[in-house]
Design an enzyme around this catalytic site. Structure first.
Site, short mmCIF file in Angstrom:
data_model
loop_
_atom_site.label_atom_id
_atom_site.label_comp_id
_atom_site.label_asym_id
_atom_site.label_seq_id
_atom_site.Cartn_x
_atom_site.Cartn_y
_atom_site.Cartn_z
N VAL A 11 0.91 -1.10 -0.02
CA VAL A 11 0.05 -0.21 -0.15
C VAL A 11 0.74 1.18 -0.16
O VAL A 11 0.69 2.23 -1.00
CB VAL A 11 -1.11 -0.20 1.11
CG1 VAL A 11 -1.59 1.23 1.37
CG2 VAL A 11 -1.99 -1.06 1.05
N LEU A 158 -7.26 0.69 -3.21
CA LEU A 158 -6.69 0.05 -4.25
C LEU A 158 -6.69 -1.37 -4.29
O LEU A 158 -6.71 -1.98 -3.05
CB LEU A 158 -5.22 0.46 -4.46
CG LEU A 158 -4.05 0.17 -3.65
CD1 LEU A 158 -3.55 -1.29 -3.89
CD2 LEU A 158 -3.02 1.19 -3.54
N ASN A 219 -14.84 -3.60 2.32
CA ASN A 219 -14.19 -4.90 1.96
C ASN A 219 -15.12 -6.01 2.30
O ASN A 219 -15.31 -7.26 1.64
CB ASN A 219 -12.99 -4.92 2.65
CG ASN A 219 -11.73 -4.64 1.87
OD1 ASN A 219 -11.86 -4.30 0.61
ND2 ASN A 219 -10.69 -4.18 2.45
N CYS A 271 -6.40 -8.68 2.48
CA CYS A 271 -7.54 -7.88 3.37
C CYS A 271 -8.84 -8.53 3.50
O CYS A 271 -9.49 -8.29 4.78
CB CYS A 271 -7.78 -6.83 2.32
SG CYS A 271 -6.39 -5.34 2.38
N PHE A 333 -2.70 -14.78 -5.08
CA PHE A 333 -4.17 -14.78 -4.99
C PHE A 333 -5.13 -14.16 -5.90
O PHE A 333 -6.31 -14.45 -6.07
CB PHE A 333 -4.42 -14.13 -3.68
CG PHE A 333 -4.56 -12.81 -3.60
CD1 PHE A 333 -3.37 -11.76 -3.68
CD2 PHE A 333 -5.77 -11.92 -3.62
CE1 PHE A 333 -3.53 -10.58 -3.53
CE2 PHE A 333 -5.68 -10.67 -3.71
CZ PHE A 333 -4.54 -9.80 -3.84
N ARG A 431 -11.21 -21.27 -11.68
CA ARG A 431 -11.42 -19.65 -11.94
C ARG A 431 -12.20 -19.52 -13.08
O ARG A 431 -12.46 -18.61 -13.69
CB ARG A 431 -10.11 -18.66 -12.41
CG ARG A 431 -9.10 -18.98 -11.09
CD ARG A 431 -9.56 -18.38 -10.12
NE ARG A 431 -8.71 -18.00 -8.94
CZ ARG A 431 -8.72 -16.81 -7.91
NH1 ARG A 431 -9.72 -15.97 -7.95
NH2 ARG A 431 -7.80 -16.94 -7.15
C1 UDX Z 1 -0.87 -2.68 5.03
C2 UDX Z 1 -1.77 -3.13 6.06
O1 UDX Z 1 -1.32 -4.76 6.02
C3 UDX Z 1 -3.14 -2.95 5.58
O2 UDX Z 1 -3.83 -3.39 6.73
C4 UDX Z 1 -3.50 -1.75 5.18
O3 UDX Z 1 -4.68 -1.74 4.55
C5 UDX Z 1 -2.30 -1.23 4.38
O4 UDX Z 1 -1.16 -1.39 4.90
P1 UDX Z 1 0.62 -3.81 3.20
O5 UDX Z 1 1.16 -2.43 2.47
O6 UDX Z 1 0.10 -4.83 2.26
O7 UDX Z 1 -0.71 -3.50 4.00
O8 UDX Z 1 1.27 -4.40 4.26
P2 UDX Z 1 2.88 -4.87 4.13
O9 UDX Z 1 3.48 -5.10 2.60
O10 UDX Z 1 3.27 -6.16 5.27
O11 UDX Z 1 3.85 -3.61 4.68
C6 UDX Z 1 4.01 -2.91 5.70
C7 UDX Z 1 5.60 -2.38 6.13
O12 UDX Z 1 5.58 -1.47 7.17
C8 UDX Z 1 6.47 -3.57 5.99
O13 UDX Z 1 7.42 -3.45 5.20
C9 UDX Z 1 7.14 -3.49 7.30
O14 UDX Z 1 8.43 -3.58 7.53
C10 UDX Z 1 6.77 -1.95 7.72
N1 UDX Z 1 6.89 -1.67 9.12
C11 UDX Z 1 6.00 -2.28 10.06
C12 UDX Z 1 7.47 -0.69 9.73
O15 UDX Z 1 8.15 0.02 9.01
N2 UDX Z 1 7.44 -0.32 11.00
C13 UDX Z 1 6.84 -0.94 11.99
O16 UDX Z 1 7.07 -0.58 13.18
C14 UDX Z 1 5.97 -2.05 11.41
C1 UDX Z 2 -9.38 -5.53 -2.03
C2 UDX Z 2 -10.35 -4.68 -2.22
O1 UDX Z 2 -10.78 -4.67 -3.78
C3 UDX Z 2 -9.62 -3.27 -2.41
O2 UDX Z 2 -10.87 -2.27 -2.46
C4 UDX Z 2 -8.97 -2.95 -0.98
O3 UDX Z 2 -8.19 -1.92 -0.73
C5 UDX Z 2 -8.06 -4.29 -0.61
O4 UDX Z 2 -8.96 -5.48 -0.88
P1 UDX Z 2 -7.33 -6.97 -3.32
O5 UDX Z 2 -7.45 -8.01 -2.18
O6 UDX Z 2 -6.37 -6.56 -3.76
O7 UDX Z 2 -8.44 -5.93 -2.99
O8 UDX Z 2 -8.00 -7.73 -4.69
P2 UDX Z 2 -9.53 -8.12 -5.19
O9 UDX Z 2 -9.35 -7.72 -6.61
O10 UDX Z 2 -10.46 -7.40 -4.35
O11 UDX Z 2 -9.53 -9.57 -4.97
C6 UDX Z 2 -9.66 -10.26 -3.72
C7 UDX Z 2 -10.04 -11.84 -4.13
O12 UDX Z 2 -11.38 -11.79 -4.45
C8 UDX Z 2 -8.75 -12.48 -5.06
O13 UDX Z 2 -8.51 -13.69 -4.61
C9 UDX Z 2 -9.94 -12.46 -6.27
O14 UDX Z 2 -9.55 -13.55 -7.13
C10 UDX Z 2 -11.28 -12.78 -5.67
N1 UDX Z 2 -12.18 -12.57 -6.48
C11 UDX Z 2 -12.58 -11.41 -6.87
C12 UDX Z 2 -13.29 -13.54 -7.09
O15 UDX Z 2 -13.19 -14.79 -6.44
N2 UDX Z 2 -14.17 -13.21 -7.54
C13 UDX Z 2 -14.76 -11.74 -8.03
O16 UDX Z 2 -15.46 -11.55 -8.56
C14 UDX Z 2 -13.64 -10.85 -7.73
#
Ligand code: UDX
Ligand code: UDX
Length: 459
Positions: A11, A158, A219, A271, A333, A431
């Site tokens: 993110v 996103l 979500n 998520c 995924f 799928r």
């Molecule tokens: C994260 C959250 O999981 C999600 O709930 C939220 O919606 C968006 O942010 P994501 O970016 O996918 O999602 O997480 P991740 O890829 O695990 O990145 C988090 C980063 O934070 C890691 O790189 C970790 O090293 C860093 N981190 C964590 C710090 O820099 N400081 C900390 O104290 C803990």
């Molecule tokens: C989701 C939300 O869409 C996004 O808005 C939020 O910020 C983070 O969580 P993401 O998890 O990246 O995003 O992917 P998404 O496209 O939502 O798919 C999630 C899962 O659902 C995947 O495993 C996908 O394959 C599955 N999916 C999606 C289905 O099985 N059927 C569908 O019709 C749509």
């Protein structure tokens, strides 16, 4: 103005790259405790695969976009601090397996309280339980410097695989803040950042709690749609209805809409499960067990769908897969991402390994090390092999599974694959992306979600 983002994950990284791209007048520092991750962001091999992200980062990096581990310096210099650290589901103690583990968010709040020497706008980007802002607030207020920081909620919507597109052209930006003069001013400051590229009428402002809750609810609704159509897929298999036809028929009702109605082997990603469980926990916490049970069913249906798929494979292969080679195509995924968090493939593979199958796994973007980690196996596990192409995975297999909808799987040379497999050669399309009629013509036996060949329907 200077922005800093703590957490260079899926993110934080892409979101900040977009802000830097659209706001060349703002310096954006992305910081993370993980030095390897930061090194990767500064290299040609970014830690996150997203279409269009490489170009975006290359353009802005070292111009007004900087990646480093200098967390305290970046906090000190910033006006706006995005908190984008991970918030996993708690695995222990009170709320285990449901509540969000907020220890990273808390530690970031404490670091800000320690380092800041001027008032900051702190933006919650991580998905968090409702009223987390209050906790951040009280940590910040407890420092002795008397600084008046503002906490905003600005959840990220996103989706992975389309992150750059979603960031560039979001359906909406949601910003929640305290309904005080200072709170509203902070909201306006953040609005002015997004207004550099997002039309004003798509920037929604609300109170803090509505914004925090809306992310979980968005979500939960999306996940619910998938569980709903997946539940119907099982009914389709019993009745001879075709789930894709049903989805098209109901989706053309403009009140229902066509999106997120694709039946699948089950939803994954970082998520959906986490946020629905979090919602369930919150409802329980606030004394609403009926509401909690309602949302919990979304997760139970998803678990059942994954299990059901693995059981269907077992049944088709005469109730034993012991020692049988099974080709697994796709481990991410969903397509166009290297992310495997909560991927349905993990569960299906684990179920099959328990039945002592031999798996040969191929995913265009996920490597052996990640797969071993997810399956909790050693690299030399005799039951798992890693293929470098779909064709290689399939050779000598009894069955081929499609677990991720990668485009390249539609284009495979299925005639050649059929020849290389043992007979009867099965395809399990988790799928619904392949041309099943053609596959049957070639000679395959085909199972697909929610589509039973008419003669196979058992009444
Ligand atoms: C994260 C959250 O999981 C999600 O709930 C939220 O919606 C968006 O942010 P994501 O970016 O996918 O999602 O997480 P991740 O890829 O695990 O990145 C988090 C980063 O934070 C890691 O790189 C970790 O090293 C860093 N981190 C964590 C710090 O820099 N400081 C900390 O104290 C803990
Ligand atoms: C989701 C939300 O869409 C996004 O808005 C939020 O910020 C983070 O969580 P993401 O998890 O990246 O995003 O992917 P998404 O496209 O939502 O798919 C999630 C899962 O659902 C995947 O495993 C996908 O394959 C599955 N999916 C999606 C289905 O099985 N059927 C569908 O019709 C749509």
């Amino acid at each position: 103005m200077r922005i800093c983002c703590i957490g260079a994950g899926y993110v934080g990284g892409p979101t900040m790259a977009m802000i830097a791209d659209k706001c060349p007048h703002i310096r954006v520092d992305v910081v993370d405790l993980n030095a390897d991750r930061i090194a990767a962001w500064n290299s040609d091999e970014l830690p996150v695969y997203e279409p269009g992200l490489d170009e975006l980062v290359r353009e802005a990096r070292d111009r007004n976009l900087f990646f480093s581990t200098a967390v305290k310096e970046a906090i000190h210099a910033a006006d706006i601090i995005f908190v984008s650290v991970n918030t996993p589901t708690k695995s222990f103690g009170v709320g285990a397996n449901k509540a969000a583990d907020l220890r990273f968010v808390e530690s970031v709040a404490r670091t800000i309280a320690e380092v800041a020497e001027s008032p900051k706008i702190i933006v919650e980007k991580s998905t968090i339980p409702v009223r987390t802002a209050e906790a951040i607030h009280s940590i910040l207020a407890a420092d002795s410097k008397g600084l008046r920081h503002q906490v905003l909620s600005n959840p990220e919507f996103l989706a992975e695989g389309t992150a750059v597109k979603d960031l560039n052209n979001p359906d909406r930006i949601l910003i929640g803040g305290e309904q005080t003069e200072a709170g509203l001013a902070a909201v306006e400051t953040l609005v002015s950042v997004y207004a550099n590229w997002v039309p004003r009428d798509r920037i929604l402002t609300t109170n803090l709690w509505s914004s925090e809750l809306s992310k979980l609810v968005a979500n939960a609704f999306l996940a619910q749609r998938i569980s709903s159509i997946n539940s119907i897929s099982a009914l389709c298999e019993k009745t001879g209805a075709d789930v894709d036809e049903v989805a098209r028929a109901i989706g053309s009702d403009s009140r229902i809409g066509p999106k997120f109605l694709k039946a699948s082997v089950g939803f994954g990603g970082s998520c959906f499960q986490k946020d629905v469980l979090n919602l369930v926990y919150l409802c329980g916490h606030f004394g609403l067990p009926e509401v909690a049970a309602y949302w919990d069913q979304v997760i139970q249906m998803n678990d059942w769908q994954k299990r059901r798929f693995a059981e269907r494979i077992l049944r088709a292969l005469f109730n034993t897969v012991t020692g049988k080679r099974i080709a697994v195509l796709g481990f991410a995924f969903k397509k166009d991402t290297n992310d495997t968090r909560e991927s349905a493939a993990i569960y299906v593979c684990q179920d099959l390994l328990q039945e002592r199958a031999n798996l040969s796994i191929y995913d265009p973007k996920v490597g052996a090390a990640q797969i071993c980690k997810d399956l909790a196996i050693q690299a030399d596990n005799p039951n798992v092999e890693f293929a470098t192409s779909a064709q290689q995975a399939a050779a000598g297999a009894y069955a081929l599974l499609i677990l991720t909808e990668w485009d390249e799987f539609r284009e495979l040379d299925f005639e050649a694959i059929y020849k290389s497999m043992l007979k009867p050669a099965w395809i399990f399309d988790g799928r619904n992306v392949l041309d099943h009629a053609r596959l049957r013509e070639i000679g395959f036996k085909v199972y697909s979600i929610g589509k039973q060949a008419a003669h196979e329907v058992v009444i």
